[in-house]
Design an enzyme around this catalytic site. Structure first.
Site, PDB file in Angstrom:
ATOM      1  N   ASN A 254     -11.754  -5.346  -0.153  1.00 35.26           N
ATOM      2  CA  ASN A 254     -10.311  -5.163  -0.166  1.00 35.26           C
ATOM      3  C   ASN A 254      -9.963  -3.685   0.042  1.00 35.26           C
ATOM      4  O   ASN A 254     -10.080  -3.174   1.138  1.00 35.26           O
ATOM      5  CB  ASN A 254      -9.748  -5.717  -1.478  1.00 35.26           C
ATOM      6  CG  ASN A 254      -8.261  -5.961  -1.435  1.00 35.26           C
ATOM      7  OD1 ASN A 254      -7.485  -5.052  -1.172  1.00 35.26           O
ATOM      8  ND2 ASN A 254      -7.841  -7.199  -1.706  1.00 35.26           N
TER       9      ASN A 254
ATOM     10  N   ASP B 157       0.839  -1.197   0.000  1.00 34.13           N
ATOM     11  CA  ASP B 157       0.000   0.000   0.000  1.00 34.13           C
ATOM     12  C   ASP B 157       0.873   1.246   0.000  1.00 34.13           C
ATOM     13  O   ASP B 157       2.006   1.228   0.515  1.00 34.13           O
ATOM     14  CB  ASP B 157      -0.938   0.006   1.206  1.00 34.13           C
ATOM     15  CG  ASP B 157      -2.177   0.853   0.962  1.00 34.13           C
ATOM     16  OD1 ASP B 157      -2.358   1.355  -0.166  1.00 34.13           O
ATOM     17  OD2 ASP B 157      -2.980   1.019   1.903  1.00 34.13           O
TER      18      ASP B 157
ATOM     19  N   HIS C 259       0.148  -3.929   6.321  1.00 33.75           N
ATOM     20  CA  HIS C 259      -0.758  -4.189   5.207  1.00 33.75           C
ATOM     21  C   HIS C 259      -1.278  -2.840   4.715  1.00 33.75           C
ATOM     22  O   HIS C 259      -0.506  -2.007   4.258  1.00 33.75           O
ATOM     23  CB  HIS C 259      -1.869  -5.123   5.700  1.00 33.75           C
ATOM     24  CG  HIS C 259      -2.619  -5.826   4.632  1.00 33.75           C
ATOM     25  ND1 HIS C 259      -3.471  -6.875   4.873  1.00 33.75           N
ATOM     26  CD2 HIS C 259      -2.661  -5.643   3.291  1.00 33.75           C
ATOM     27  CE1 HIS C 259      -3.998  -7.312   3.742  1.00 33.75           C
ATOM     28  NE2 HIS C 259      -3.526  -6.567   2.771  1.00 33.75           N
TER      29      HIS C 259
ATOM     30  N   ILE D  17      -2.483   1.030   4.703  1.00 27.60           N
ATOM     31  CA  ILE D  17      -2.061   2.197   5.471  1.00 27.60           C
ATOM     32  C   ILE D  17      -2.915   3.403   5.083  1.00 27.60           C
ATOM     33  O   ILE D  17      -3.486   3.464   3.997  1.00 27.60           O
ATOM     34  CB  ILE D  17      -0.568   2.533   5.255  1.00 27.60           C
ATOM     35  CG1 ILE D  17      -0.280   2.812   3.779  1.00 27.60           C
ATOM     36  CG2 ILE D  17       0.319   1.405   5.777  1.00 27.60           C
ATOM     37  CD1 ILE D  17       1.158   3.243   3.507  1.00 27.60           C
TER      38      ILE D  17
ATOM     39  N   ASN E 236      -7.911  -5.820   6.136  1.00 28.26           N
ATOM     40  CA  ASN E 236      -7.167  -5.642   4.895  1.00 28.26           C
ATOM     41  C   ASN E 236      -6.701  -4.211   4.733  1.00 28.26           C
ATOM     42  O   ASN E 236      -5.533  -3.901   4.882  1.00 28.26           O
ATOM     43  CB  ASN E 236      -8.018  -6.079   3.702  1.00 28.26           C
ATOM     44  CG  ASN E 236      -7.259  -6.130   2.407  1.00 28.26           C
ATOM     45  OD1 ASN E 236      -6.626  -5.169   1.998  1.00 28.26           O
ATOM     46  ND2 ASN E 236      -7.296  -7.269   1.727  1.00 28.26           N
TER      47      ASN E 236
END
Length: 353
Positions: free
Chosen positions: A222, A54, A114, A116, A167
């Site tokens: 997601n 990310d 993961h 951010i 996620n």
């Protein structure tokens, strides 16, 4: 009679499994070929070799990048190394990355970042919110950005029984955020859900005084982000190949307005700060992610969605590659026509548009 019934039930079961397998391969775009669309001025970013799942870019042009994500069953080029947050200044003529040191008091060895999201308060202090998976659980970590020291200071860990298998995250105020819950880190549920195509995933809303489910019915919720005017939340449903547009209410509730079908596995979402367009990092052939074959790697794809609220949004491809350059793209973020494309476990691409 009994044997006939058993054989009949067995045949029906096998037929159902076969149908589900065909449907799963279709959802995962197993047979899709990728046609390359690549801007002329692109190169891989030196120093980012283990993913860039990310990316969040500040209005100043400083970009935060989460790296080293360990996903169950997913390829990792540094399986024994903890994750990191990197910083890159897109105002530089030749941007270079540097790792942000995490000040003492945080378990750096189990850091598994993961999604951010950043938040800037009225005093211009920058806070970084990170979905973390220490020991394959889920937490939200809050850090304060120390620009002069090129470091981040850990302030708080948020845990809750509902904040499991998270996620992505988007912050809308001090300790106020939305997160997507995809069940990926609850392996059995994830496998059943992905195979059967069950809409079990959701979006959660968190404040220090409440946490609630505000949107559900996604095959696999997601990426998540917010519109420039702060009125709409955008959510990617990766397995359904869809982008959901939801209206945000003052109490945190969300009302779905529309669904835009993108025809690809949609991962993280960002918004172009100059135009309000949505940029989507996508997986054009998801079956190549699991298992990973370096001789036939997963491709990468970036889409731009313009005028998403209109009756006919315009969808265009900004970047596409068959994996020869960039593998497993998850996110694309832009600043003044400078584009960063991140991946789950591979490298990071920098382009001038």
């Amino acid at each position: 009679m009994g044997k006939l019934l058993i054989l009949t039930l067995l045949g029906v079961g096998l037929a159902l499994i076969g149908e589900r397998f065909v449907a799963f391969r279709k959802r995962a775009l197993a047979d899709r070929e990728v046609v390359s669309i690549e801007p002329q001025s692109c190169h891989l970013v030196e120093g980012l070799e283990t993913g860039s799942e990310d990316i969040d870019i500040l209005p100043s042009g400083l970009a935060f990048i989460s790296t080293g994500l360990k996903y169950p069953g997913m390829q990792s080029f540094a399986p024994d190394e903890p994750g990191h947050i990197f910083l890159i200044d897109l105002n530089k003529k030749t941007p270079k990355v540097q790792v942000l040191q995490i000040n003492d008091g945080f378990d750096k060895a189990s850091f598994n970042p993961h999604g951010i999201s950043t938040f800037i308060d009225k005093d211009h202090t920058v806070y970084l919110y990170v979905v973390n998976h220490p020991h394959l659980t889920s937490t939200v970590e809050i850090f304060k950005f120390e620009e002069q020291q090129h470091s981040i200071t850990h302030l708080k860990t948020i845990k809750h029984e509902l904040l499991q298998s998270l996620n992505d995250i988007v912050v809308i105020g001090p300790e106020q955020f939305y997160v997507t819950r995809d069940h990926y880190f609850t392996n059995f549920l994830m496998q059943v859900e992905m195979f059967l195509g069950l809409p079990w995933t959701s979006v959660l809303y968190y404040t220090p005084t409440e946490i609630k489910e505000v949107a559900k019915g996604f095959l696999s919720a997601n990426g998540i982000t917010i519109s420039l005017d702060k009125k709409y939340i955008y959510v990617a449903d990766v397995l359904a190949h869809n982008l959901h547009v939801l209206k945000k209410h003052d109490n945190g509730d969300l009302t779905e307005l529309k669904v835009v079908h993108l025809g690809t596995l949609v991962d993280n979402l960002t918004v172009d700060p100059d135009t309000g367009d949505i940029l989507a990092g996508c997986h054009p052939n998801g079956m190549k992610l699991l298992p990973y074959n370096p001789e036939d790697p997963p491709g990468s794809e970036v889409l731009r969605i313009q005028n998403v609220l209109s009756q006919h949004p315009r969808i265009s491809t900004v970047y596409a590659n068959n994996g020869s350059v960039l593998q497993g793209s998850t996110v694309a973020s832009v600043y003044q026509k400078k584009l960063l494309v991140g991946t789950i476990f591979h490298k990071t691409l920098y382009c001038e548009l």
